[in-house]
Design a protein around this motif. Sequence first.
Motif, PDB file in Angstrom:
ATOM      1  N   HIS A 295      -3.608 109.524 -32.041  1.00  0.00           N
ATOM      2  CA  HIS A 295      -3.766 108.160 -31.514  1.00  0.00           C
ATOM      3  C   HIS A 295      -3.807 108.157 -29.985  1.00  0.00           C
ATOM      4  N   GLY A 296      -4.431 109.179 -29.437  1.00  0.00           N
ATOM      5  CA  GLY A 296      -4.501 109.282 -27.983  1.00  0.00           C
ATOM      6  C   GLY A 296      -5.204 108.121 -27.321  1.00  0.00           C
ATOM      7  N   ASP A 297      -6.154 107.504 -28.032  1.00  0.00           N
ATOM      8  CA  ASP A 297      -6.886 106.376 -27.446  1.00  0.00           C
ATOM      9  C   ASP A 297      -6.014 105.132 -27.314  1.00  0.00           C
ATOM     10  N   ARG A 298      -4.826 105.157 -27.908  1.00  0.00           N
ATOM     11  CA  ARG A 298      -3.874 104.055 -27.752  1.00  0.00           C
ATOM     12  C   ARG A 298      -2.723 104.416 -26.824  1.00  0.00           C
ATOM     13  N   ARG A 299      -2.692 105.697 -26.383  1.00  0.00           N
ATOM     14  CA  ARG A 299      -1.527 106.192 -25.655  1.00  0.00           C
ATOM     15  C   ARG A 299      -1.845 106.685 -24.248  1.00  0.00           C
ATOM     16  N   ALA A 300      -3.083 107.073 -24.000  1.00  0.00           N
ATOM     17  CA  ALA A 300      -3.449 107.646 -22.702  1.00  0.00           C
ATOM     18  C   ALA A 300      -4.658 106.893 -22.137  1.00  0.00           C
ATOM     19  N   PRO A 301      -4.552 106.344 -20.937  1.00  0.00           N
ATOM     20  CA  PRO A 301      -5.666 105.558 -20.393  1.00  0.00           C
ATOM     21  C   PRO A 301      -6.956 106.351 -20.220  1.00  0.00           C
ATOM     22  N   SER A 302      -6.852 107.647 -19.930  1.00  0.00           N
ATOM     23  CA  SER A 302      -8.080 108.431 -19.762  1.00  0.00           C
ATOM     24  C   SER A 302      -8.841 108.527 -21.085  1.00  0.00           C
ATOM     25  N   ILE A 303      -8.119 108.663 -22.202  1.00  0.00           N
ATOM     26  CA  ILE A 303      -8.772 108.721 -23.514  1.00  0.00           C
ATOM     27  C   ILE A 303      -9.274 107.332 -23.909  1.00  0.00           C
ATOM     28  N   ALA A 304      -8.473 106.316 -23.648  1.00  0.00           N
ATOM     29  CA  ALA A 304      -8.895 104.950 -23.963  1.00  0.00           C
ATOM     30  C   ALA A 304     -10.183 104.594 -23.213  1.00  0.00           C
ATOM     31  N   ALA A 305     -10.250 105.014 -21.948  1.00  0.00           N
ATOM     32  CA  ALA A 305     -11.461 104.751 -21.161  1.00  0.00           C
ATOM     33  C   ALA A 305     -12.667 105.439 -21.783  1.00  0.00           C
ATOM     34  N   ALA A 306     -12.484 106.688 -22.219  1.00  0.00           N
ATOM     35  CA  ALA A 306     -13.576 107.409 -22.875  1.00  0.00           C
ATOM     36  C   ALA A 306     -13.980 106.713 -24.169  1.00  0.00           C
ATOM     37  N   SER A 307     -12.994 106.213 -24.910  1.00  0.00           N
ATOM     38  CA  SER A 307     -13.248 105.511 -26.160  1.00  0.00           C
ATOM     39  C   SER A 307     -14.114 104.271 -25.941  1.00  0.00           C
ATOM     40  N   VAL A 308     -13.784 103.498 -24.926  1.00  0.00           N
ATOM     41  CA  VAL A 308     -14.530 102.268 -24.642  1.00  0.00           C
ATOM     42  C   VAL A 308     -15.961 102.581 -24.207  1.00  0.00           C
ATOM     43  N   VAL A 309     -16.113 103.531 -23.304  1.00  0.00           N
ATOM     44  CA  VAL A 309     -17.465 103.876 -22.829  1.00  0.00           C
ATOM     45  C   VAL A 309     -18.313 104.418 -23.976  1.00  0.00           C
ATOM     46  N   ALA A 310     -17.733 105.275 -24.808  1.00  0.00           N
ATOM     47  CA  ALA A 310     -18.475 105.838 -25.937  1.00  0.00           C
ATOM     48  C   ALA A 310     -18.917 104.748 -26.900  1.00  0.00           C
ATOM     49  N   LYS A 311     -18.036 103.808 -27.182  1.00  0.00           N
ATOM     50  CA  LYS A 311     -18.371 102.716 -28.107  1.00  0.00           C
ATOM     51  C   LYS A 311     -19.477 101.840 -27.539  1.00  0.00           C
ATOM     52  N   VAL A 312     -19.375 101.484 -26.273  1.00  0.00           N
ATOM     53  CA  VAL A 312     -20.406 100.640 -25.655  1.00  0.00           C
ATOM     54  C   VAL A 312     -21.758 101.354 -25.658  1.00  0.00           C
ATOM     55  N   LEU A 313     -21.766 102.629 -25.296  1.00  0.00           N
ATOM     56  CA  LEU A 313     -23.030 103.365 -25.236  1.00  0.00           C
ATOM     57  C   LEU A 313     -23.637 103.544 -26.624  1.00  0.00           C
ATOM     58  N   ARG A 314     -22.798 103.861 -27.605  1.00  0.00           N
ATOM     59  CA  ARG A 314     -23.352 104.023 -28.959  1.00  0.00           C
ATOM     60  C   ARG A 314     -23.882 102.700 -29.497  1.00  0.00           C
ATOM     61  N   ASP A 315     -23.157 101.623 -29.275  1.00  0.00           N
ATOM     62  CA  ASP A 315     -23.627 100.311 -29.729  1.00  0.00           C
ATOM     63  C   ASP A 315     -24.967  99.956 -29.088  1.00  0.00           C
ATOM     64  N   ARG A 316     -25.108 100.255 -27.823  1.00  0.00           N
ATOM     65  CA  ARG A 316     -26.386  99.988 -27.140  1.00  0.00           C
ATOM     66  C   ARG A 316     -27.506 100.827 -27.748  1.00  0.00           C
ATOM     67  N   TYR A 317     -27.195 102.078 -28.049  1.00  0.00           N
ATOM     68  CA  TYR A 317     -28.202 102.948 -28.660  1.00  0.00           C
ATOM     69  C   TYR A 317     -28.623 102.406 -30.019  1.00  0.00           C
ATOM     70  N   MET A 318     -27.663 101.975 -30.830  1.00  0.00           N
ATOM     71  CA  MET A 318     -27.994 101.462 -32.162  1.00  0.00           C
ATOM     72  C   MET A 318     -28.795 100.163 -32.066  1.00  0.00           C
ATOM     73  N   THR A 319     -28.534  99.359 -31.045  1.00  0.00           N
ATOM     74  CA  THR A 319     -29.323  98.148 -30.842  1.00  0.00           C
ATOM     75  C   THR A 319     -30.761  98.502 -30.490  1.00  0.00           C
ATOM     76  N   GLU A 320     -30.946  99.538 -29.676  1.00  0.00           N
ATOM     77  CA  GLU A 320     -32.300 100.007 -29.371  1.00  0.00           C
ATOM     78  C   GLU A 320     -32.963 100.602 -30.608  1.00  0.00           C
ATOM     79  N   LEU A 321     -32.194 101.321 -31.415  1.00  0.00           N
ATOM     80  CA  LEU A 321     -32.737 101.924 -32.631  1.00  0.00           C
ATOM     81  C   LEU A 321     -33.226 100.846 -33.601  1.00  0.00           C
ATOM     82  N   ALA A 322     -32.594  99.675 -33.542  1.00  0.00           N
ATOM     83  CA  ALA A 322     -33.003  98.565 -34.399  1.00  0.00           C
ATOM     84  C   ALA A 322     -34.430  98.107 -34.107  1.00  0.00           C
ATOM     85  N   ARG A 323     -34.906  98.322 -32.889  1.00  0.00           N
ATOM     86  CA  ARG A 323     -36.292  97.962 -32.567  1.00  0.00           C
ATOM     87  C   ARG A 323     -37.265  98.873 -33.303  1.00  0.00           C
ATOM     88  N   GLN A 324     -36.851 100.115 -33.520  1.00  0.00           N
ATOM     89  CA  GLN A 324     -37.690 101.080 -34.217  1.00  0.00           C
ATOM     90  C   GLN A 324     -37.628 100.890 -35.731  1.00  0.00           C
TER      91      GLN A 324
END
Length: 201
Positions: free
Chosen positions: A131-160
Amino acid sequence: MNTLAPLFETPFWDMGLLVAGTDEVGRGPLAGPVVAVAVLWPPGADLEGLDDSKRLTEARRNRLYPEIVKRALAIGVGAAGPRTIERINILEASRRAMRRALAALPLTPEVVLSDAMELPGQPSYVVALIHGDRRAPSIAAASVVAKVLRDRYMTELARQYPQYGFERHKGYATPEHLAALRQFGPSPAHRQTFIDHLIES
């Protein structure tokens, strides 16, 4: 709203060591890549409301994203696509994505805090935190950026592949997604082994 304290980062910062947090998103969906991010988090940086991306609303993640980018010393991104996931399994694909994210950093961190992921062979000292993403800010930051980037990618994939509604469910096994799979069959963006397992279970 609380600020996540850097309890795990601070002892390494006190030794003058460069610390990166890393996390991945997208292990469970039926489609799309697994995306990992590594964040070099600077000593003294704090960000109110930072938490595991799964515990944040989409709106909150999108507000935090530019603040993380502003505070981070550097951010590295890595991914592994559906064919890689099917070839080497989702756990190894997640490791590969994390290693790619760490390799994409302009500086090699002496310490890596990961969200429960062992990274054998990594040149840095790796601490796998449950549960590092709930305990360490560096991991939480990585978690948020990864989620935002993947969501954006999937939204672009929806156009295809507009018939699947990726922009809404991001590849997860929602009733809408399953109905589209029954109607149209899988696309090249899908993980066939995941679909087969779902049908068999």
